[in-house]
Scaffold this active site. Structure first.
Site, PDB file in Angstrom:
ATOM      1  N   CYS A  58       1.004  -1.103   0.112  1.00 22.57           N
ATOM      2  CA  CYS A  58      -0.153   0.269   0.192  1.00 22.57           C
ATOM      3  C   CYS A  58       0.416   1.441   0.111  1.00 22.57           C
ATOM      4  O   CYS A  58       1.528   1.850   0.996  1.00 22.57           O
ATOM      5  CB  CYS A  58      -0.938  -0.717   1.369  1.00 22.57           C
ATOM      6  N   TRP A  91      -7.117  -6.817   5.742  1.00 24.86           N
ATOM      7  CA  TRP A  91      -5.928  -6.557   5.334  1.00 24.86           C
ATOM      8  C   TRP A  91      -6.091  -7.999   6.658  1.00 24.86           C
ATOM      9  O   TRP A  91      -7.046  -8.270   7.742  1.00 24.86           O
ATOM     10  CB  TRP A  91      -5.729  -5.766   5.847  1.00 24.86           C
ATOM     11  N   THR A 125      -8.604   0.289   6.911  1.00 25.88           N
ATOM     12  CA  THR A 125      -7.169   0.849   5.751  1.00 25.88           C
ATOM     13  C   THR A 125      -5.919   0.384   6.787  1.00 25.88           C
ATOM     14  O   THR A 125      -6.095   0.400   7.859  1.00 25.88           O
ATOM     15  CB  THR A 125      -7.326   2.692   5.616  1.00 25.88           C
ATOM     16  N   VAL A 126      -5.029   0.553   6.294  1.00 25.90           N
ATOM     17  CA  VAL A 126      -3.697   1.192   6.076  1.00 25.90           C
ATOM     18  C   VAL A 126      -2.385   2.321   5.557  1.00 25.90           C
ATOM     19  O   VAL A 126      -3.678   2.524   4.900  1.00 25.90           O
ATOM     20  CB  VAL A 126      -2.707  -0.684   5.890  1.00 25.90           C
ATOM     21  N   TYR A 189      -5.064   6.904  -9.123  1.00 24.29           N
ATOM     22  CA  TYR A 189      -6.147   5.967  -9.125  1.00 24.29           C
ATOM     23  C   TYR A 189      -7.096   6.200  -9.623  1.00 24.29           C
ATOM     24  O   TYR A 189      -7.984   5.534 -10.154  1.00 24.29           O
ATOM     25  CB  TYR A 189      -6.808   6.174  -7.696  1.00 24.29           C
TER      26      TYR A 189
END
Length: 338
Positions: A58, A91, A125-126, A189
């Site tokens: 990521c 994740w 999220t990370v 993105y």
């Protein structure tokens, strides 16, 4: 936030992003509590109390691994590394023995979010800073996490740590960082997940206009803010290092490759060869994530063999511009962990 109308849009929500009609829109609503010296939000700076959870795949998490290493925060903040792929739920710690993080004792990062907010409704999220005693996420506000590493965690910086957020440059850096984020970090993105030809072409034009601006800006100065590496370079690097491996083909950002932009390619190699940058890159995990998880863009889930990454080690010649990468500080010498 857009309504999540398809399975793949729900999958994207694990990264906090959705497609709104034809336009890609990133969910930027994060857990905004901060870890500070005064503990004003209930999370005081304390060595050994927090675990930084990341994925090598990521780009947003990659920032935090670079800054942690540059500042020498390894002894103060431990790191947990998720695997490069995930399903709709979140994740996972599939790289660890038994698929469980050895410190947090969980198999999915989702569990730490649910400890903070049961049935947490936003993206899992990370990076995420997890409060080890409670097992709950303290914050996932990735832009603020790295700034706080520089400012709030200074007591635990290594000797010779660089000043990545110099006070005299902050106002200008905010302008640069905003353009880099909207047009480049997030711009790739917008190209990849555009829902119409018109939206894609508009995103494509904005992306390469910004990359051309960087070619010009970096032609006469070694780093984004001048003579030394700052937070701004960290934020740009994590997109550049993924450009040819993923964004050029997978996201259709194909006017040219990074290797065909002489200034940016030399600049990116300069950073890659600097301790703290290239040693935090894992190209195999990067490719596995994008090409396996994004099944609507790559339904076969075939991961490309290329591109050849040996060029990252070639001479860049940026020393001719002068400057000192670490300013008055020194390079990290500690071996890379995790």
């Amino acid at each position: 936030m857009a309504t999540k109308s398809t399975k793949n849009e729900t999958e994207f929500s694990t990264k906090g992003a959705y497609v709104t009609g034809a336009q890609f829109t990133r969910d930027t609503n994060y857990i905004e509590t901060r870890i500070t010296r005064d503990g004003a939000d209930g999370y005081p700076v304390e060595a050994g109390r927090y675990r930084l959870v990341v994925s090598r795949a990521c780009p947003w998490a990659h920032r935090s691994t670079i800054v942690r290493r540059l500042l020498g925060l390894e002894d103060a903040i431990s790191i947990g590394v998720c695997g490069p792929t995930h399903d709709v739920r979140s994740w996972t710690f599939d790289l660890d023995e038994g698929g469980v993080d050895p410190v947090l004792g969980i198999a999915r990062l989702q569990e730490a979010y649910f400890k903070r907010t049961p049935n947490y409704p936003r993206g899992i999220t990370v990076p995420a800073m997890v409060d080890i005693p409670s097992g709950a996420v303290a914050t996932n506000n990735f832009p603020q996490i790295t700034l706080d590493f520089s400012t709030e965690w200074s007591e635990f910086h290594r000797e010779g740590a660089p000043d990545l957020y110099p006070e005299a440059l902050r106002e200008e850096m905010e302008v640069v960082n905003k353009r880099v984020f909207t047009e480049i970090n997030n711009g790739v993105y917008r190209c990849g997940f555009a829902g119409s030809q018109e939206a894609y072409e508009a995103a494509y034009s904005r992306l390469f206009t910004a990359l051309d601006w960087l070619e010009e800006r970096l032609a006469t100065q070694r780093f984004l803010m001048g003579e030394s590496i700052t937070e701004a370079d960290v934020r740009l690097f994590t997109t550049l290092v993924r450009f040819d491996a993923v964004y050029h083909g997978h996201f259709k950002c194909n006017r040219n490759k990074l290797t065909e932009m002489p200034v940016l390619w030399a600049y990116a190699r300069d950073l890659f060869q600097t301790p703290g940058f290239g040693d935090t890159v894992n190209f195999e995990q990067i490719k596995a994530h994008y090409y396996i998880v994004h099944t609507d863009l790559n339904p076969t889930q075939i991961v490309p063999v290329g591109p050849d990454t040996s060029g990252w080690a070639t001479a860049h010649g940026r020393e001719a511009l002068g400057g000192r990468p670490f300013g008055a500080g020194t390079a990290p010498t500690r071996p890379m962990d995790a």
